[in-house]
Design an enzyme around this catalytic site. Sequence first.
Site, PDB file in Angstrom:
ATOM      1  N   HIS A  60      57.565  17.310  -7.497  1.00 24.05           N
ATOM      2  CA  HIS A  60      56.217  17.168  -7.744  1.00 24.05           C
ATOM      3  C   HIS A  60      55.216  17.986  -6.845  1.00 24.05           C
ATOM      4  O   HIS A  60      54.894  17.930  -5.571  1.00 24.05           O
ATOM      5  CB  HIS A  60      55.997  15.608  -7.489  1.00 24.05           C
ATOM      6  CG  HIS A  60      54.497  15.026  -7.300  1.00 24.05           C
ATOM      7  ND1 HIS A  60      54.175  13.610  -7.358  1.00 24.05           N
ATOM      8  CD2 HIS A  60      53.374  15.754  -8.003  1.00 24.05           C
ATOM      9  CE1 HIS A  60      53.136  13.591  -7.664  1.00 24.05           C
ATOM     10  NE2 HIS A  60      52.433  14.720  -7.677  1.00 24.05           N
ATOM     11  N   PHE A  63      51.201  23.930  -8.283  1.00 25.68           N
ATOM     12  CA  PHE A  63      50.880  25.349  -7.980  1.00 25.68           C
ATOM     13  C   PHE A  63      49.722  26.045  -8.464  1.00 25.68           C
ATOM     14  O   PHE A  63      49.484  27.227  -8.195  1.00 25.68           O
ATOM     15  CB  PHE A  63      52.370  26.206  -8.481  1.00 25.68           C
ATOM     16  CG  PHE A  63      53.387  25.938  -7.430  1.00 25.68           C
ATOM     17  CD1 PHE A  63      53.349  25.233  -6.196  1.00 25.68           C
ATOM     18  CD2 PHE A  63      54.743  26.540  -7.800  1.00 25.68           C
ATOM     19  CE1 PHE A  63      54.603  24.933  -5.511  1.00 25.68           C
ATOM     20  CE2 PHE A  63      55.609  26.412  -7.027  1.00 25.68           C
ATOM     21  CZ  PHE A  63      55.456  25.582  -5.931  1.00 25.68           C
ATOM     22  N   ARG A  64      48.844  25.182  -9.061  1.00 28.28           N
ATOM     23  CA  ARG A  64      47.686  25.740  -9.450  1.00 28.28           C
ATOM     24  C   ARG A  64      47.517  26.839 -10.386  1.00 28.28           C
ATOM     25  O   ARG A  64      46.338  27.736 -10.449  1.00 28.28           O
ATOM     26  CB  ARG A  64      46.686  25.979  -8.280  1.00 28.28           C
ATOM     27  CG  ARG A  64      46.663  24.953  -7.176  1.00 28.28           C
ATOM     28  CD  ARG A  64      46.117  23.434  -7.555  1.00 28.28           C
ATOM     29  NE  ARG A  64      45.739  22.920  -6.464  1.00 28.28           N
ATOM     30  CZ  ARG A  64      45.402  21.462  -6.803  1.00 28.28           C
ATOM     31  NH1 ARG A  64      45.528  20.785  -7.725  1.00 28.28           N
ATOM     32  NH2 ARG A  64      45.306  20.896  -5.676  1.00 28.28           N
ATOM     33  N   ASN A  94      48.091  20.104 -14.477  1.00 22.69           N
ATOM     34  CA  ASN A  94      46.649  19.785 -14.258  1.00 22.69           C
ATOM     35  C   ASN A  94      46.200  21.339 -13.766  1.00 22.69           C
ATOM     36  O   ASN A  94      45.788  21.328 -12.557  1.00 22.69           O
ATOM     37  CB  ASN A  94      46.076  18.842 -13.494  1.00 22.69           C
ATOM     38  CG  ASN A  94      46.843  18.744 -12.016  1.00 22.69           C
ATOM     39  OD1 ASN A  94      47.939  19.135 -11.784  1.00 22.69           O
ATOM     40  ND2 ASN A  94      46.029  17.861 -11.112  1.00 22.69           N
ATOM     41  N   HIS A 179      50.824   8.959 -12.706  1.00 20.92           N
ATOM     42  CA  HIS A 179      49.956   8.582 -11.620  1.00 20.92           C
ATOM     43  C   HIS A 179      49.192   7.233 -11.923  1.00 20.92           C
ATOM     44  O   HIS A 179      48.450   7.063 -12.920  1.00 20.92           O
ATOM     45  CB  HIS A 179      48.729   9.712 -11.570  1.00 20.92           C
ATOM     46  CG  HIS A 179      47.889   9.386 -10.248  1.00 20.92           C
ATOM     47  ND1 HIS A 179      47.577  10.310  -9.364  1.00 20.92           N
ATOM     48  CD2 HIS A 179      47.201   8.498  -9.750  1.00 20.92           C
ATOM     49  CE1 HIS A 179      46.625   9.947  -8.602  1.00 20.92           C
ATOM     50  NE2 HIS A 179      46.323   8.692  -8.786  1.00 20.92           N
ATOM     51  N   ASP A 304      54.300  16.332  -3.340  1.00 26.41           N
ATOM     52  CA  ASP A 304      52.857  16.358  -4.069  1.00 26.41           C
ATOM     53  C   ASP A 304      52.170  17.346  -3.424  1.00 26.41           C
ATOM     54  O   ASP A 304      51.063  17.253  -3.311  1.00 26.41           O
ATOM     55  CB  ASP A 304      52.405  15.002  -3.956  1.00 26.41           C
ATOM     56  CG  ASP A 304      51.021  14.864  -4.928  1.00 26.41           C
ATOM     57  OD1 ASP A 304      50.698  15.807  -5.854  1.00 26.41           O
ATOM     58  OD2 ASP A 304      50.483  13.668  -4.873  1.00 26.41           O
ATOM     59  N   HIS A 308      44.340  22.837  -1.133  1.00 17.92           N
ATOM     60  CA  HIS A 308      42.822  23.212  -1.343  1.00 17.92           C
ATOM     61  C   HIS A 308      42.380  24.185  -0.236  1.00 17.92           C
ATOM     62  O   HIS A 308      42.907  23.859   1.105  1.00 17.92           O
ATOM     63  CB  HIS A 308      42.086  21.770  -1.400  1.00 17.92           C
ATOM     64  CG  HIS A 308      42.337  20.957  -2.404  1.00 17.92           C
ATOM     65  ND1 HIS A 308      41.709  20.995  -3.516  1.00 17.92           N
ATOM     66  CD2 HIS A 308      43.120  19.933  -2.481  1.00 17.92           C
ATOM     67  CE1 HIS A 308      42.329  20.212  -4.556  1.00 17.92           C
ATOM     68  NE2 HIS A 308      42.927  19.313  -3.962  1.00 17.92           N
TER      69      HIS A 308
END
Length: 439
Positions: A60, A63-64, A94, A179, A304, A308
């Site tokens: 989970h 890595f954007r 996402n 989720h 997870d 940011h």
Amino acid sequence: MHFDLIIRHGTCMLPWGATETDLGVKDGRIASLRAAITDTADREIDARHLHVLPGMIDSHVHFRDPGDPSIESIATGSRGAALGGITTVFDMPNTTPSTTSAAAIRDKSAHAETTSLVDIALYVGATRANTPELATLERLPGICGIKLFAGSSTGDLMIEDDAGIEAVMRSGHRRIAFHSEDEYRLQARRALFEIGQAHEKHMEWRDVECAFLGTRRIVDLAHRTNRPAHILHVSTAEELDYLANHRDIASVEVLVNHLSQVAPECYEKLGALAVMNPPLRDRRHYEASWQAVRDGRVDVVSSDHAPHALAAKAKPWPTCPAGLTGVQTILPIMLDHVTQGRLSLSRLVDLMAAGPARIYGLMSKGRLAVGFDADFTIVDMQARREIRNEWIASPVGWTPFDGQTVTGWPMATVVRGHVVMRDDEIISHPVGRLARFAP
């Protein structure tokens, strides 16, 4: 025999117990659990006084990528994974754009196989638009499963209503990762809070019932459709007790943070660097999570990892984004829990290797056995280190565990026979490949 790699003198965590033996590797797979002293190899690792674990899996991570490389990318995220002893990661959908189509999956897969230091799998995101195609998408190479956001997402990735969730569950057959916070309760409670309140209000807004209600709804739909569900980041005692009665259809993930940080102290110490979804909760839920680990109700522990920028985190609550770094620190933190006696090393292997392989149908990974991928996480259970922000590979450069001293540290990361990390240094080019799953 001549091998590509021999790992000698290590205490190897075999499926049937810890054994001091020598492992032989050929063509990226484990070829022998008992390499002889007369056997030779192109390379040898002396693992004397070390434990050799099957490659650790973080199932989970975010890595954007595609997205903003100044926050994270597959290259930087996999570097953090390798430094932290992780050999395989499962990356969430996402991204920007989202991973929701065959074309997006192909692009991301090709990119991953040229930039990742570790093996990688991809989730396909469930949307209302792609629901009819999910049965096909979930069988594409490298796909670990479908991810459905029933709450706490943006754009078309969120499906919050029962009809939409049920439609997804009737498209395909593999286990779906959820989720499960209830979006309706989240939105109804939002007006109770003001911008600028203390960060610990996060656990009041996203309260126990928000998580428990979402999980009850999903398990009910799982029974109705006979589709197995994997409930991600379970964070409450109520959910854990409830899910124990539904093991026939639902599996359980708990995050390292919910096993390591306790409210309200974590919010007082860290502020926004403790804000994640579902939230960190009080000691009752922390103790319940550990009890569930001890009695076998937890299948998987993950990070997870969701980085940011510090500038974004500095915004007042609740405008600060939720999410913490974690792929690089999950194993050191969990090894320290082993040292502290909270779980055994064999249970850790079950939670972070055998468990993910079992739940997701991951082929040839998750255990030390002949014919399996030569993925090894070599750890020193006596090493005492301090986790520091400066060690973090993610471009955001921070960890909520900064300054924490742990006992137990990854000394080498081996991916399909390639030594990727040794003694805190990356010593390999990207060797990552797409992980393989049962159809």
